[in-house]
Design a protein around this motif. Sequence first.
Motif: not given
Length: 627
Positions: A132-134, A292-293, A303-307, A322-323
Motif C-alpha cells: 500500500w505504501q508503494a 480468478v483465485l 484482489e481489490e485492484h484486479l476487481e 483473502r477478501d
Amino acid sequence: MEWTMTASAPGQVCLMQGNEAIVRGAVEAGINFAASYPGSPSSQVLGMLGKIARERNFYAEWSTNEVCALEACIGASLAGARSLCIVKQNGLLCTADSLHCAAQHGVKGGLVIVTSDDPSAHSSTNEFDSRWQAESASVALLEPTTMQETKDIVPYAFQLSERTGQIVIVRLTTRVCHGRGIVRLGELPERPHPIQKVREWDRLVCVSYLHTPMLERLEALRSEFERCAYNHYAGPENAEKLIVAGGTGRLYAQEAMQRLGAENKAGLLTLGTLWPLPESYILGFLKSAREVLILEEVDPFLEEHLEALAGKHRLSIAFRGRDDGALPKIGELDPDNVSAAIAAFTGADLPEKRISSHLELPQRDMTFCAGCPHRATFHILKRVLRQEKNPGVVIGDIGCYIMSGQFAGQYAFQAVNCMGSGINLAEALGQLTRYGLDQKVVTVCGDSTFFHTIMPGVVNAVYHKANMLLMVLDNSATAMTGFQPHPGTGITAMGDPAEPMNIQRILEAMGCKVEVADPFDVVETEKTLKRLLQEEGMNVLILRQPCATLTAKKQKKPVRVWVDQDVCLGDGCGCDKYCSRVWGCPGNTWDFKNGKAQIDPVTCVGCGVCAKFCPSGAIHVESGEET
C-alpha cells in the motif's frame, strides 16, 4: 557464503539465502551507498554489506533510524550514486514523509528500497503490508519469488530507477528472506557505479507543481511493466479459471497444482511488478476468465485492484482470495491452505492431510533469554509498583523488552504502540497527574531505541515538565535483531571504531535528572526506583547491564548455579512453581517428580540473579567448572 559476494565467478551456481541474494544483486549492480536500521527478517543484508564494503569500495552504515537511512540514500542519489535502503514493513511506515516527498521530486542516481514484510508476524508486532505504501507514494513495486529472481531483480531495479528518475521498492517476505535456493552468479563490475558532481541546477525539491512529473513517471513505469520478464504465465490458452499469484504464492501454487494434477484445469499468472499494475497485460488473461483465485501476502491488495480493473472493463468475473474467505484473512500462505483453496477452485480431489498436520505442537510462551537483565528489571519494577497506593501505569516500547507485556515479564505494561512512542504516551499521562490521575507513570526504552526515536519525545517531556519516569534499558546492543551496532556501541557497520555516544550525558544535556543502576544489584536498584518514583518532574533511570548472550560469549570464569533440594520449598514457596512460572528464566526448570526447582545446565548462563530473588534462598551461585 561471503566469498560469493566478492568473487566475480560468473556462471557459478550457489545455494543462497534470499538476504544473501539481495547482497549479491546489489554488488553486481555496483552500488555506492547502503543504509539501514536493523529489522527482521532482513537484518542480515546490511550486516553482510558492511563486511564487504571496503573491499568493494562502497559505503555502508547502520543509520540511527529508517528516516535517516532513506534520507541519506536520497542525498547520495543527488551525486548520481546507486543507493540501497533496507527496512522492514514497520520501518517503511516510519519513512512515509520522506518517501512521499522523494516520489514527488524523483531521484538522480538509482535508489532502491528493499522492504521485508513479515506475514504471521514471526519477528514483528504486526503483519503490515508494504504494498500500500508503494501505491500511496506512486513508486514502482517489484516482488521476486525465487532466489534467482531476488538477485537478478536488484540490478534491474537500479536500472529502472535511473531510466524513470523514480524510487523503486523491492518487496520481500519472510520466506523469501530466509528461504534458500539455487542462484547462478552474474559478473561483478570492476568498480562501483560512477558518481557525479552535483551541478548547480541539479534539483531534488518537493514542491506542489512537481506532482505532474510524478504521475508521468508512473505512466512510464506502467508502460515498461507491460513487457517485463518478471511477469509470466503458464497453463492452457484462454483459461476460464485463472490463478494470479505474487511472491511466495507462485511457488505454493506450482507445488499444489502438480500435487493435485490440476495443471490443465487453471492458468497460473505470476506478477512480479505489483505497482503500477501492467493493466493491458493482465487484461489479456482476464478477458477469457470466469473465475480468478488470487494468492498473495497478506492483504487483498491484488484482489481489490484486479476487481477494480475487471469492473472498469465490465468483465463478469468471480474473484476468490483473502477478501472473500477462500484463504485466511490473516497469517501467511502455506502449502496446506493454498492446496485447499486450489482444490476447491478447480474441483480437484484434495489428498488426505499428512498425519503430522493433525498433531498439535505444544505451545511455547515467548520469553527472555536465560540471564537477560530485562527479566530482573521488570521483576523489580512490578515489586516496587505493587507497594504503591494505586497501581502504576507502565508504557512499553519496541525491542526485546516488548515481551514484558506478556507472561515473560509478568504482564508488566498496559500499552505499547510503535517504536519510540512510549515516551510520548507516558508524557500525556504524566501531565494528567496534575488533574486527578493518582498513579505513578513509567515508560521504558532500550539503548538502540533511545537513539532511534526517543530523543524528540524526551525534549517534549522535559520542556513540559511531565511527572514521569523513563527507564532506559541499556544492554549495550541492538539485541532483538542480531546485535547490530548503534551510536552507543562504539563501532560502525564497516567495523570501524567510533566514539560511543553517552546516553547519560545526552539526557543530562536535555535537562533530565539521571541516575544509573544495575538490575542485577537488586537491593540498590529497588531503593533507587522507589525514590525516583516519589520525585516530581521528568526523571530517568538508566539500567545498565550487558545482554546476557554477549556476556556469556565473553565469560572466562565459569560460574556454577545450583539448587539445594533440602532448602527448596517447592510449591510451598508462596507461588506455585515460583522459579519456572514467576521468575520464568529458561535456566530455571521444574522437577515435577520431586516437586522441586532445578537448574538446566545447558540453558543457564551463570548470571546468578535468580538466587537474589529466590524466596527460600535455595539457589546458590559459586565458581566452578560447570555452568
